[in-house]
Design a protein around this motif. Structure first.
Motif, PDB file in Angstrom:
ATOM      1  N   SER A   2       2.418   1.897  -3.289  1.00 64.22           N
ATOM      2  CA  SER A   2       1.447   2.329  -4.304  1.00 64.22           C
ATOM      3  C   SER A   2       1.162   3.837  -4.235  1.00 64.22           C
ATOM      4  O   SER A   2       0.629   4.409  -5.180  1.00 64.22           O
ATOM      5  CB  SER A   2       0.130   1.567  -4.140  1.00 64.22           C
ATOM      6  OG  SER A   2      -0.566   1.992  -2.975  1.00 64.22           O
ATOM      7  N   ARG A   3       1.528   4.484  -3.137  1.00 68.25           N
ATOM      8  CA  ARG A   3       1.225   5.905  -2.954  1.00 68.25           C
ATOM      9  C   ARG A   3       2.208   6.823  -3.690  1.00 68.25           C
ATOM     10  O   ARG A   3       1.993   8.032  -3.759  1.00 68.25           O
ATOM     11  CB  ARG A   3       1.217   6.237  -1.462  1.00 68.25           C
ATOM     12  CG  ARG A   3       0.131   5.491  -0.675  1.00 68.25           C
ATOM     13  CD  ARG A   3       0.212   5.837   0.797  1.00 68.25           C
ATOM     14  NE  ARG A   3      -0.090   7.256   1.009  1.00 68.25           N
ATOM     15  CZ  ARG A   3       0.204   7.917   2.141  1.00 68.25           C
ATOM     16  NH1 ARG A   3       0.842   7.290   3.135  1.00 68.25           N
ATOM     17  NH2 ARG A   3      -0.112   9.183   2.267  1.00 68.25           N
ATOM     18  N   ALA A   5       3.576  10.371  -2.441  1.00 65.74           N
ATOM     19  CA  ALA A   5       2.882  10.626  -1.176  1.00 65.74           C
ATOM     20  C   ALA A   5       3.250   9.616  -0.090  1.00 65.74           C
ATOM     21  O   ALA A   5       2.786   9.726   1.048  1.00 65.74           O
ATOM     22  CB  ALA A   5       1.368  10.604  -1.396  1.00 65.74           C
ATOM     23  N   MET A   6       4.098   8.649  -0.454  1.00 61.12           N
ATOM     24  CA  MET A   6       4.487   7.626   0.522  1.00 61.12           C
ATOM     25  C   MET A   6       5.201   8.241   1.713  1.00 61.12           C
ATOM     26  O   MET A   6       5.998   9.161   1.566  1.00 61.12           O
ATOM     27  CB  MET A   6       5.405   6.594  -0.146  1.00 61.12           C
ATOM     28  CG  MET A   6       5.793   5.442   0.768  1.00 61.12           C
ATOM     29  SD  MET A   6       7.461   4.831   0.455  1.00 61.12           S
ATOM     30  CE  MET A   6       8.465   6.126   1.127  1.00 61.12           C
ATOM     31  N   TYR A  26       0.827  -1.206   0.000  1.00 57.94           N
ATOM     32  CA  TYR A  26       0.000   0.000   0.000  1.00 57.94           C
ATOM     33  C   TYR A  26       0.867   1.264   0.000  1.00 57.94           C
ATOM     34  O   TYR A  26       0.615   2.207  -0.769  1.00 57.94           O
ATOM     35  CB  TYR A  26      -0.926   0.001   1.222  1.00 57.94           C
ATOM     36  CG  TYR A  26      -1.582   1.333   1.474  1.00 57.94           C
ATOM     37  CD1 TYR A  26      -2.593   1.796   0.632  1.00 57.94           C
ATOM     38  CD2 TYR A  26      -1.171   2.139   2.545  1.00 57.94           C
ATOM     39  CE1 TYR A  26      -3.183   3.046   0.847  1.00 57.94           C
ATOM     40  CE2 TYR A  26      -1.761   3.376   2.771  1.00 57.94           C
ATOM     41  CZ  TYR A  26      -2.760   3.820   1.924  1.00 57.94           C
ATOM     42  OH  TYR A  26      -3.333   5.058   2.140  1.00 57.94           O
ATOM     43  N   GLU A  27       1.894   1.289   0.849  1.00 55.45           N
ATOM     44  CA  GLU A  27       2.764   2.464   0.917  1.00 55.45           C
ATOM     45  C   GLU A  27       3.490   2.677  -0.416  1.00 55.45           C
ATOM     46  O   GLU A  27       3.633   3.807  -0.888  1.00 55.45           O
ATOM     47  CB  GLU A  27       3.772   2.319   2.054  1.00 55.45           C
ATOM     48  CG  GLU A  27       3.180   2.443   3.450  1.00 55.45           C
ATOM     49  CD  GLU A  27       2.581   3.817   3.703  1.00 55.45           C
ATOM     50  OE1 GLU A  27       3.045   4.808   3.085  1.00 55.45           O
ATOM     51  OE2 GLU A  27       1.638   3.909   4.504  1.00 55.45           O
TER      52      GLU A  27
END
Length: 482
Positions: free
Chosen positions: A351-352, A355-356, A348-349
């Protein structure tokens, strides 16, 4: 390699044969366990040091970088380890555990120096493959040696010492990377891998032969003296009687394929593959590269890897206390579930994108390290060291070690290629699936071995197989009468 081990065996065995009597006293158990597990530090160090050296290698003239070359440099050690694990087990069954450990130490020294003086990628990859012979040999032999030396009541904790040494070596490799990062001297980083090997060879005089190997080769009095130094007299007598009983079975060169051993071989092949597909090693080998790809400077990435390495050491120290309390099977299941969750968070991180949060990614990686280090990290080596019957233990562990390193090769070589083709997020989702598969495998195939002697585990294999055969015979008779 066989001739070298044979010569080492004669040298290691000479004092005993000249005396004609067992050793006057056994070394202290702490000395035995420390030097027995020292191969784990070498294994871990070589894993950790390449993670930080890789960036500096790729900046050196004559070492052009690509995803394939990176995979071969990192994965080359796994390629050599495939052969080293397979051969070491067979040689250890023939010549003894100590002589093979001696040769492994020599290969570590020569291989580390060869890596340090490499003049191009081809040379470095070849040197890493050669070094892999020792990594594979120690990964298959150390768990067996520690399991054979430890009493049943503490075998999980003591055999798991191998994993503590591995993660300690990993952290030492990370610290070496940071210490030399200012100069970018990757050659010294790789050369320092020879230092622990020198300590291992120097300490070999204090390392006794495995008592189970001694009994198997008709040297029971030596075995009795060694066992008396690591457990009570009652435990020593009971272990000798049990070892004597299981060694009465006639071995066969194809016994690894026997039906009664098959359940152990399924576990011995399945666990190494699934250990690699937890995804832990992509973080171990490529943590600095992952952090840099997410926008962190190289030096900050090295600091993050040291945090991860420290977390891993502390977690393994706790995990060793849990193996003999909570059991092997429970820890496998709990670890798979926790790693699936933490790897999902990492995906998930990733994929950001921009913005991670680096802090969130570090936290997710730390949870991954803690989950693995409390469970699969120490437990997989303990289980592999104890599930195989004595007469085929070295050969079977060699097969398990070979499978371990084939899977490692697939992951370490494949990760940079997968990341370039699929992206980091989808690659991490792939490993989420690996953890779910690991949970299902352990639920179906893994039996609890906590608190049982190695001989009781072996007898269990025979009894389960006999019951199964009797059930088939009964069904066949019922079918024929009807």
């Amino acid at each position: 390699m066989t001739n070298s081990v044979s010569a080492a065996a004669r040298a290691a065995d000479q004092p005993t044969k000249e005396a004609g009597t067992p050793h006057p006293r056994s070394p202290r158990p702490a000395v035995i366990y420390f030097f027995g597990a020292l191969g784990g530090i070498l294994f871990g160090y070589e894993t950790g040091v390449i993670a930080g050296a890789l960036t500096f290698i790729q900046k050196t003239p004559g070492f052009p970088a690509s995803a394939v070359t990176t995979g071969l440099i990192v994965g080359g050690i796994a390629g050599g380890a495939v052969f080293g694990a397979l051969v070491a087990g067979r040689l250890a069954d023939r010549f003894g555990r100590r002589p093979v450990i001696f040769v492994i130490g020599l290969i570590y020294i020569v291989g580390s120096v060869a890596c340090a003086v490499a003049q191009n990628n081809t040379w470095l990859i070849a040197a890493r493959i050669f070094l892999g012979l020792a990594v594979g040999g120690s990964s298959s032999l150390v768990p067996v040696y520690l399991s054979e030396m430890a009493p049943a009541r503490t075998r999980g904790r003591l055999a798991g010492l191998n994993q503590l040494m591995i993660v300690t070596g990993l952290l030492l490799g990370y610290l070496t990377n940071l210490a030399l990062s200012g100069s970018g001297d990757w050659r010294t980083m790789l050369a320092t891998g020879a230092a622990p090997a020198v300590v291992l060879i120097a300490g070999l005089k204090l390392l006794p032969e495995s008592p189970r190997w001694l009994i198997l080769h008709g040297r029971e009095e030596e075995a009795r003296a060694l066992l008396a130094g690591t457990r009570s007299a009652e435990e020593a007598d009971r272990d000798i009687a049990a070892i004597r009983e299981v060694t009465t079975h006639t071995p066969h060169r194809r016994e690894l394929l026997a039906g009664w051993i098959r359940p152990a071989m399924i576990i011995g092949i399945g666990i190494p593959i699934l250990t690699q597909y937890t995804g832990l090693n992509i973080v171990t080998y490529y943590a600095p590269t992952i952090f840099e790809s997410l926008g962190l400077p190289h030096e900050n990435a090295l600091y993050f890897t040291i945090i991860l390495g420290t977390v891993k050491v502390l977690s393994v120290m706790v995990g060793l206390q849990l193996i003999d309390r909570l059991g092997r099977r429970f820890l496998f299941l709990a670890g798979s579930a926790a790693m699936a969750v933490s790897m999902s968070w990492m995906a998930y991180e990733a994929s950001r994108g921009d913005a991670m949060s680096p802090g969130a990614m570090l936290t997710a990686m730390s949870i991954m390290f803690v989950s693995y280090s409390l469970t699969w990290g120490p437990v997989n080596w303990v289980v592999l060291g104890e599930i195989f019957p004595l007469r085929v233990r070295g050969a079977a562990m060699g097969v398990a070690g070979m499978v371990t390193w084939l899977a490692t090769l697939g992951i370490t070589f494949g990760f940079p290629v997968m990341r370039d083709a699929w992206g980091l997020t989808n690659t991490m989702i792939f490993f989420v699936g690996g953890n779910i598969l690991g949970l299902l495998f352990c639920k179906v195939f893994v039996h609890e071995t906590r608190g049982r002697t190695l001989e009781e585990i072996e007898e269990d294999l025979r009894e389960r197989y006999d019951r199964k055969q009797q059930g088939k015979s009964a069904q066949s008779e019922n079918g024929s009468t009807s």
